[in-house]
Design a protein around this motif. Sequence first.
Motif, PDB file in Angstrom:
ATOM      1  N   GLY A 188       0.824  -1.196   0.000  1.00  0.00           N
ATOM      2  CA  GLY A 188       0.000   0.000   0.000  1.00  0.00           C
ATOM      3  C   GLY A 188       0.863   1.253   0.000  1.00  0.00           C
ATOM      4  N   ALA A 189       0.202   2.397  -0.114  1.00  0.00           N
ATOM      5  CA  ALA A 189       0.899   3.681  -0.183  1.00  0.00           C
ATOM      6  C   ALA A 189       1.308   4.207   1.188  1.00  0.00           C
ATOM      7  N   GLY A 190       0.694   3.724   2.238  1.00  0.00           N
ATOM      8  CA  GLY A 190       1.063   4.139   3.585  1.00  0.00           C
ATOM      9  C   GLY A 190       0.334   5.378   4.046  1.00  0.00           C
ATOM     10  N   HIS A 191      -0.363   5.245   5.158  1.00  0.00           N
ATOM     11  CA  HIS A 191      -1.143   6.372   5.659  1.00  0.00           C
ATOM     12  C   HIS A 191      -0.723   6.809   7.053  1.00  0.00           C
ATOM     13  N   THR A 192       0.167   6.076   7.694  1.00  0.00           N
ATOM     14  CA  THR A 192       0.511   6.369   9.082  1.00  0.00           C
ATOM     15  C   THR A 192       1.727   7.294   9.158  1.00  0.00           C
ATOM     16  N   PRO A 193       1.526   8.553   9.571  1.00  0.00           N
ATOM     17  CA  PRO A 193       2.642   9.499   9.627  1.00  0.00           C
ATOM     18  C   PRO A 193       3.819   9.000  10.467  1.00  0.00           C
ATOM     19  N   ALA A 194       3.566   8.269  11.546  1.00  0.00           N
ATOM     20  CA  ALA A 194       4.652   7.783  12.408  1.00  0.00           C
ATOM     21  C   ALA A 194       5.600   6.859  11.650  1.00  0.00           C
ATOM     22  N   GLU A 195       5.072   6.082  10.719  1.00  0.00           N
ATOM     23  CA  GLU A 195       5.931   5.194   9.935  1.00  0.00           C
ATOM     24  C   GLU A 195       6.872   5.999   9.042  1.00  0.00           C
ATOM     25  N   TRP A 196       6.370   7.059   8.470  1.00  0.00           N
ATOM     26  CA  TRP A 196       7.211   7.910   7.632  1.00  0.00           C
ATOM     27  C   TRP A 196       8.298   8.560   8.492  1.00  0.00           C
ATOM     28  N   ARG A 197       7.913   9.071   9.666  1.00  0.00           N
ATOM     29  CA  ARG A 197       8.896   9.712  10.548  1.00  0.00           C
ATOM     30  C   ARG A 197       9.939   8.712  11.029  1.00  0.00           C
ATOM     31  N   ALA A 198       9.547   7.451  11.251  1.00  0.00           N
ATOM     32  CA  ALA A 198      10.474   6.422  11.735  1.00  0.00           C
ATOM     33  C   ALA A 198      11.632   6.192  10.770  1.00  0.00           C
ATOM     34  N   VAL A 199      11.417   6.462   9.504  1.00  0.00           N
ATOM     35  CA  VAL A 199      12.485   6.289   8.512  1.00  0.00           C
ATOM     36  C   VAL A 199      13.029   7.636   8.023  1.00  0.00           C
ATOM     37  N   GLY A 200      12.689   8.719   8.743  1.00  0.00           N
ATOM     38  CA  GLY A 200      13.239  10.036   8.424  1.00  0.00           C
ATOM     39  C   GLY A 200      12.611  10.715   7.226  1.00  0.00           C
ATOM     40  N   ARG A 201      11.361  10.400   6.942  1.00  0.00           N
ATOM     41  CA  ARG A 201      10.670  11.006   5.810  1.00  0.00           C
ATOM     42  C   ARG A 201       9.341  11.596   6.261  1.00  0.00           C
ATOM     43  N   GLU A 202       8.795  12.448   5.422  1.00  0.00           N
ATOM     44  CA  GLU A 202       7.454  12.984   5.657  1.00  0.00           C
ATOM     45  C   GLU A 202       6.536  12.443   4.566  1.00  0.00           C
ATOM     46  N   ARG A 203       5.337  12.123   4.940  1.00  0.00           N
ATOM     47  CA  ARG A 203       4.372  11.616   3.973  1.00  0.00           C
ATOM     48  C   ARG A 203       3.967  12.743   3.026  1.00  0.00           C
ATOM     49  N   PRO A 204       4.062  12.496   1.730  1.00  0.00           N
ATOM     50  CA  PRO A 204       3.654  13.545   0.778  1.00  0.00           C
ATOM     51  C   PRO A 204       2.139  13.739   0.820  1.00  0.00           C
ATOM     52  N   ASP A 205       1.714  14.961   0.573  1.00  0.00           N
ATOM     53  CA  ASP A 205       0.278  15.228   0.471  1.00  0.00           C
ATOM     54  C   ASP A 205      -0.246  14.595  -0.803  1.00  0.00           C
ATOM     55  N   VAL A 206      -1.381  13.947  -0.675  1.00  0.00           N
ATOM     56  CA  VAL A 206      -1.962  13.271  -1.841  1.00  0.00           C
ATOM     57  C   VAL A 206      -3.320  13.828  -2.134  1.00  0.00           C
TER      58      VAL A 206
END
Length: 112
Positions: free
Chosen positions: A94-112
């Motif tokens: 999936g594309a990923g919806h959980t902001p904490a997962e993005w932060r855990a790898v040092g990224r920010e979730r892009p706005d979609v």
Amino acid sequence: MATFSVQARPTDAASWAELARTVEAAGFDALSAADHPGSGPSPFVALAAAAAVTGTLRLRSYVSNAGVREPILLAADVATLDVVSGGRAGLGLGAGHTPAEWRAVGRERPDV
């Protein structure tokens, strides 16, 4: 055709192995392990352990975040699980919806 599966998260080796055996004996088609980088165990290691104690159960991630997983490492994990399970691996993606997962790898979730 319907597929019946159980999603679970391992907490210890003995109960995880017992769950995998129970799910298979109960006639379920698959066991799925959640993939939440930074907040849980690796689904692929857990599913490989389940493969060692089962013979027919399909083994799947539920759902790997394509935005935070390195594609080559994800492919290697799934391919290795497929080898050790005798062809029973599956990948939920999936594309990923959980902001904490993005932060855990040092990224920010892009706005979609």
